[in-house]
Design a protein around this motif. Sequence first.
Motif, mmCIF file in Angstrom:
data_model
loop_
_atom_site.group_PDB
_atom_site.id
_atom_site.type_symbol
_atom_site.label_atom_id
_atom_site.label_comp_id
_atom_site.label_asym_id
_atom_site.label_seq_id
_atom_site.Cartn_x
_atom_site.Cartn_y
_atom_site.Cartn_z
ATOM 1 N N HIS A 38 1.223 -1.139 0.470
ATOM 2 C CA HIS A 38 -0.103 0.145 0.142
ATOM 3 C C HIS A 38 1.350 1.295 -0.330
ATOM 4 O O HIS A 38 0.728 1.949 -0.813
ATOM 5 C CB HIS A 38 -0.926 -0.010 1.372
ATOM 6 N N ASP A 39 1.523 1.034 0.601
ATOM 7 C CA ASP A 39 2.604 2.748 0.819
ATOM 8 C C ASP A 39 3.523 2.363 -0.081
ATOM 9 O O ASP A 39 4.148 3.833 -0.747
ATOM 10 C CB ASP A 39 3.014 2.159 2.126
ATOM 11 N N CYS A 40 4.483 1.983 -0.903
ATOM 12 C CA CYS A 40 4.793 2.504 -2.005
ATOM 13 C C CYS A 40 3.734 2.162 -3.361
ATOM 14 O O CYS A 40 4.481 3.125 -3.721
ATOM 15 C CB CYS A 40 5.447 0.283 -2.540
ATOM 16 N N TYR A 41 2.629 1.666 -3.672
ATOM 17 C CA TYR A 41 2.271 2.271 -4.145
ATOM 18 C C TYR A 41 1.885 3.223 -3.797
ATOM 19 O O TYR A 41 2.115 4.143 -5.410
ATOM 20 C CB TYR A 41 0.721 1.095 -4.285
ATOM 21 N N TYR A 42 1.217 3.884 -3.176
ATOM 22 C CA TYR A 42 0.711 5.643 -2.658
ATOM 23 C C TYR A 42 1.992 6.541 -3.195
ATOM 24 O O TYR A 42 1.940 7.101 -3.437
ATOM 25 C CB TYR A 42 0.203 5.402 -1.466
ATOM 26 N N ASP A 43 3.400 5.752 -2.503
ATOM 27 C CA ASP A 43 4.684 6.955 -2.910
ATOM 28 C C ASP A 43 4.444 7.331 -3.954
ATOM 29 O O ASP A 43 5.669 8.053 -4.876
ATOM 30 C CB ASP A 43 5.594 6.147 -2.191
ATOM 31 N N THR A 44 4.948 5.766 -5.070
ATOM 32 C CA THR A 44 5.272 5.476 -6.286
ATOM 33 C C THR A 44 4.305 6.304 -7.776
ATOM 34 O O THR A 44 4.276 7.443 -8.317
ATOM 35 C CB THR A 44 4.942 3.905 -7.439
ATOM 36 N N TYR A 45 3.183 6.075 -7.119
ATOM 37 C CA TYR A 45 1.611 6.448 -7.795
ATOM 38 C C TYR A 45 0.691 7.722 -7.824
ATOM 39 O O TYR A 45 0.528 8.701 -8.532
ATOM 40 C CB TYR A 45 0.675 5.198 -8.637
ATOM 41 N N THR A 53 -6.857 -3.439 -4.791
ATOM 42 C CA THR A 53 -5.715 -3.152 -6.045
ATOM 43 C C THR A 53 -4.316 -3.028 -5.711
ATOM 44 O O THR A 53 -3.619 -3.652 -5.875
ATOM 45 C CB THR A 53 -5.679 -1.508 -5.995
ATOM 46 N N VAL A 54 -4.875 -3.397 -4.246
ATOM 47 C CA VAL A 54 -3.357 -3.487 -3.075
ATOM 48 C C VAL A 54 -3.136 -5.187 -3.137
ATOM 49 O O VAL A 54 -2.018 -5.845 -3.577
ATOM 50 C CB VAL A 54 -3.382 -3.694 -1.855
ATOM 51 N N ALA A 55 -4.070 -6.090 -3.639
ATOM 52 C CA ALA A 55 -3.888 -7.473 -3.375
ATOM 53 C C ALA A 55 -3.926 -7.692 -5.278
ATOM 54 O O ALA A 55 -3.242 -9.084 -4.914
ATOM 55 C CB ALA A 55 -5.473 -8.083 -3.118
ATOM 56 N N GLN A 56 -4.597 -7.540 -5.861
ATOM 57 C CA GLN A 56 -3.610 -7.572 -6.977
ATOM 58 C C GLN A 56 -2.572 -7.478 -7.490
ATOM 59 O O GLN A 56 -1.860 -8.055 -8.003
ATOM 60 C CB GLN A 56 -4.595 -6.596 -8.169
ATOM 61 N N THR A 57 -2.034 -6.411 -6.574
ATOM 62 C CA THR A 57 -0.594 -5.461 -6.865
ATOM 63 C C THR A 57 0.086 -6.585 -6.414
ATOM 64 O O THR A 57 1.750 -7.674 -6.904
ATOM 65 C CB THR A 57 -0.533 -4.466 -6.275
ATOM 66 N N TYR A 58 -0.005 -6.845 -5.370
ATOM 67 C CA TYR A 58 0.889 -7.623 -4.166
ATOM 68 C C TYR A 58 0.762 -9.375 -5.456
ATOM 69 O O TYR A 58 1.657 -9.606 -5.485
ATOM 70 C CB TYR A 58 0.028 -8.414 -2.527
ATOM 71 N N TRP A 86 10.211 -1.822 -9.211
ATOM 72 C CA TRP A 86 9.194 -3.215 -10.160
ATOM 73 C C TRP A 86 7.850 -2.137 -10.136
ATOM 74 O O TRP A 86 7.820 -2.130 -11.361
ATOM 75 C CB TRP A 86 8.953 -4.500 -8.847
ATOM 76 N N MET A 87 7.427 -1.805 -8.755
ATOM 77 C CA MET A 87 6.626 -0.390 -9.908
ATOM 78 C C MET A 87 6.960 0.864 -10.608
ATOM 79 O O MET A 87 6.118 0.753 -11.620
ATOM 80 C CB MET A 87 5.425 0.066 -8.173
ATOM 81 N N LYS A 88 8.108 1.213 -10.668
ATOM 82 C CA LYS A 88 8.050 2.145 -11.661
ATOM 83 C C LYS A 88 8.221 1.684 -12.938
ATOM 84 O O LYS A 88 8.473 2.358 -13.973
ATOM 85 C CB LYS A 88 9.764 2.800 -10.598
ATOM 86 N N GLU A 89 8.875 0.391 -13.268
ATOM 87 C CA GLU A 89 8.994 -0.126 -14.138
ATOM 88 C C GLU A 89 7.110 -0.266 -14.694
ATOM 89 O O GLU A 89 7.593 -0.777 -15.849
ATOM 90 C CB GLU A 89 9.258 -1.153 -14.096
ATOM 91 N N VAL A 92 0.191 2.251 -14.304
ATOM 92 C CA VAL A 92 -0.335 2.359 -12.377
ATOM 93 C C VAL A 92 -1.820 1.214 -12.626
ATOM 94 O O VAL A 92 -2.490 0.510 -13.699
ATOM 95 C CB VAL A 92 -1.348 3.330 -12.143
ATOM 96 N N ILE A 93 -1.780 0.107 -11.939
ATOM 97 C CA ILE A 93 -2.951 -0.119 -12.081
ATOM 98 C C ILE A 93 -3.894 0.122 -10.959
ATOM 99 O O ILE A 93 -4.083 0.334 -9.805
ATOM 100 C CB ILE A 93 -2.365 -1.835 -10.521
ATOM 101 N N ILE A 94 -5.365 0.447 -11.206
ATOM 102 C CA ILE A 94 -6.660 0.683 -10.164
ATOM 103 C C ILE A 94 -7.560 -0.064 -10.651
ATOM 104 O O ILE A 94 -8.235 0.019 -12.536
ATOM 105 C CB ILE A 94 -6.680 2.330 -11.668
#
Length: 108
Positions: A38-45, A53-58, A86-89, A92-94
């Motif tokens: 969650h925190d990495c997603y928020y900081d990245t996007y 979205t957190v579960a799908q990203t995980y 990994w996220m920066k590459e 965004v998954i929404i």
Amino acid sequence: MEMINGKYKIRIPCPDDIKGCGVCHYAWLDEDAYNQVHDCYYDTYKFKPNETTVAQTYNMLPKEIPNKAKEWGWHDTEVRDEIYAWMKERSVIIDPLEWERIKRERRK
């Protein structure tokens, strides 16, 4: 989202992408894993993801990251840095409903 024995039970869309699927599908995430993703997603996007979205990203993380997290812990710097990289590459998954909420918030 419900916590059972230290894990979050999160409802997710049908993994087989069957429209109108009558089966409820769930992902189970450790609290530390959920918080780190969650925190990495928020900081990245730069916006807050919903639990789906957190579960799908995980579930899309390369296996090396959860394996390293099991050994070192989800809050280890190296684990966090690998999630960020990994996220920066990736795009965004929404979740579609989440996208509607984001658009409403941006109009305010």
